[in-house]
Structures are given as C-alpha cells and as structure tokens.
Design a protein around this motif. Structure first.
Motif, PDB file in Angstrom:
ATOM      1  N   LEU A   1      36.133  27.796  41.390  1.00 42.52           N
ATOM      2  CA  LEU A   1      36.731  27.640  42.712  1.00 42.52           C
ATOM      3  C   LEU A   1      36.015  28.473  43.760  1.00 42.52           C
ATOM      4  CD1 LEU A   1      40.535  27.568  41.859  1.00 42.52           C
ATOM      5  CD2 LEU A   1      39.044  25.673  42.437  1.00 42.52           C
ATOM      6  N   SER A   2      35.527  29.643  43.399  1.00 43.01           N
ATOM      7  CA  SER A   2      34.803  30.445  44.373  1.00 43.01           C
ATOM      8  C   SER A   2      33.429  29.859  44.671  1.00 43.01           C
ATOM      9  CB  SER A   2      34.669  31.888  43.884  1.00 43.01           C
ATOM     10  OG  SER A   2      33.879  31.935  42.731  1.00 43.01           O
ATOM     11  N   ARG A   3      32.838  29.185  43.712  1.00 39.13           N
ATOM     12  CA  ARG A   3      31.539  28.539  43.942  1.00 39.13           C
ATOM     13  C   ARG A   3      31.679  27.266  44.759  1.00 39.13           C
ATOM     14  NH1 ARG A   3      30.136  28.994  37.945  1.00 39.13           N
ATOM     15  NH2 ARG A   3      29.425  31.127  37.808  1.00 39.13           N
ATOM     16  N   PHE A   4      32.834  26.643  44.692  1.00 42.38           N
ATOM     17  CA  PHE A   4      33.038  25.374  45.379  1.00 42.38           C
ATOM     18  C   PHE A   4      32.875  25.519  46.883  1.00 42.38           C
ATOM     19  CE2 PHE A   4      35.779  22.015  47.152  1.00 42.38           C
ATOM     20  CZ  PHE A   4      35.127  20.923  46.621  1.00 42.38           C
ATOM     21  N   GLY A   5      33.283  26.647  47.436  1.00 37.62           N
ATOM     22  CA  GLY A   5      33.194  26.850  48.884  1.00 37.62           C
ATOM     23  C   GLY A   5      31.772  26.974  49.383  1.00 37.62           C
ATOM     24  N   THR A   6      30.848  27.437  48.574  1.00 31.61           N
ATOM     25  CA  THR A   6      29.471  27.619  49.017  1.00 31.61           C
ATOM     26  C   THR A   6      28.542  26.511  48.547  1.00 31.61           C
ATOM     27  OG1 THR A   6      28.952  28.969  47.080  1.00 31.61           O
ATOM     28  CG2 THR A   6      29.733  30.127  49.051  1.00 31.61           C
TER      29      THR A   6
ATOM     30  N   PHE B   1      20.685  23.992  52.496  1.00 30.12           N
ATOM     31  CA  PHE B   1      19.545  24.883  52.661  1.00 30.12           C
ATOM     32  C   PHE B   1      18.593  24.882  51.468  1.00 30.12           C
ATOM     33  CE2 PHE B   1      22.698  26.861  55.529  1.00 30.12           C
ATOM     34  CZ  PHE B   1      22.003  26.640  56.711  1.00 30.12           C
ATOM     35  N   GLY B   2      18.854  24.054  50.464  1.00 26.38           N
ATOM     36  CA  GLY B   2      17.967  23.933  49.320  1.00 26.38           C
ATOM     37  C   GLY B   2      18.003  25.122  48.376  1.00 26.38           C
ATOM     38  N   ILE B   3      19.093  25.872  48.396  1.00 26.08           N
ATOM     39  CA  ILE B   3      19.240  27.025  47.514  1.00 26.08           C
ATOM     40  C   ILE B   3      19.813  26.531  46.192  1.00 26.08           C
ATOM     41  CG2 ILE B   3      20.348  29.272  47.232  1.00 26.08           C
ATOM     42  CD1 ILE B   3      20.600  29.386  50.281  1.00 26.08           C
ATOM     43  N   PRO B   4      19.284  27.008  45.074  1.00 24.23           N
ATOM     44  CA  PRO B   4      19.826  26.547  43.785  1.00 24.23           C
ATOM     45  C   PRO B   4      21.265  27.024  43.584  1.00 24.23           C
ATOM     46  CG  PRO B   4      18.260  28.325  43.446  1.00 24.23           C
ATOM     47  CD  PRO B   4      18.197  27.966  44.898  1.00 24.23           C
ATOM     48  N   PRO B   5      21.993  26.350  42.716  1.00 21.64           N
ATOM     49  CA  PRO B   5      23.377  26.759  42.461  1.00 21.64           C
ATOM     50  C   PRO B   5      23.437  28.168  41.870  1.00 21.64           C
ATOM     51  CG  PRO B   5      22.835  24.740  41.268  1.00 21.64           C
ATOM     52  CD  PRO B   5      21.613  25.198  41.956  1.00 21.64           C
ATOM     53  N   GLU B   6      24.601  28.770  42.023  1.00 21.40           N
ATOM     54  CA  GLU B   6      24.786  30.107  41.463  1.00 21.40           C
ATOM     55  C   GLU B   6      24.703  30.043  39.955  1.00 21.40           C
ATOM     56  OE1 GLU B   6      28.088  32.352  43.033  1.00 21.40           O
ATOM     57  OE2 GLU B   6      28.184  30.970  44.709  1.00 21.40           O
TER      58      GLU B   6
END
Length: 108
Positions: A59-64, A71-76
């Motif tokens: 759920l915390s990752r869903f917001g970002t 911006f082409g940043i890989p997932p956490e």
C-alpha cells in the motif's frame, strides 16, 4: 537466526496489537458498558484484518507507483522493508491469523 528474528518480530506485533485491543476495549467498556471479552475479541479480529491487509509495504508503494513510472524510475525493491524480517505472508500467517482466531474464539 532469521527464523528467530521473524518469530520475535511476530511476537512484538502480537503484543502491541493485544495491548491496543485491550485498551480500546476498556475505553469502549467504560463508555458504553457491556461485556469486555466480546468487545476485546471483536477488536482483535479487526486488528488482525487490518494487519492482514496493511502488513506489507504494497500500500505504501502504490502511492508512488505512477510517479516512478512517469519518470522512468524502477520500482522499489521488495526487500526494502526497513529492517523487517517478516514479509506480508509472514505477517498474515504468524500475526493476523492468530489474532483473528483468538478474536473469533473470544467473541463467540
């Protein structure tokens, strides 16, 4: 060693959840009266369900997620748990399921 750390983490989460449920049940009992064990069991079931849903970092990752995609940043990383040992499945199996089982037993 990781197993011991995981079980210790589960025990800490259970103790915190039981303490919060007991405090909330005592406040509820003081405000409305009634039976402590039924309210305590109901609150344990609610806390167990909340931990089952929110125990992982999903759920915390869903917001970002959208901003990272734009911006082409890989997932956490999956293992970026902030020092936690238990995954979402571990929290469900070792914390949420016992809390809900005890809550059902007390509320019945």
């Amino acid at each position: 060693m990781t197993v011991v750390r995981g079980l210790r983490e589960a025990l800490v989460l259970i103790v915190i959840a039981v303490g919060l449920a007991a405090l909330a049940a005592a406040i509820w009992l003081a405000a409305k009266g009634g039976d402590f064990t039924q309210r305590f069991g109901l609150l344990l079931m609610i806390l167990g369900a909340l931990l089952a849903v929110t125990g992982d970092l999903t759920l915390s990752r869903f917001g970002t997620m959208e901003a990272r995609t734009i911006f082409g940043i890989p997932p956490e990383r999956e293992d970026a748990g902030g020092g936690r040992v238990l995954t979402g499945v571990g929290i469900f199996l070792f914390v949420a399921a016992p809390l809900m089982a005890i809550g059902i037993w007390l509320a019945a």
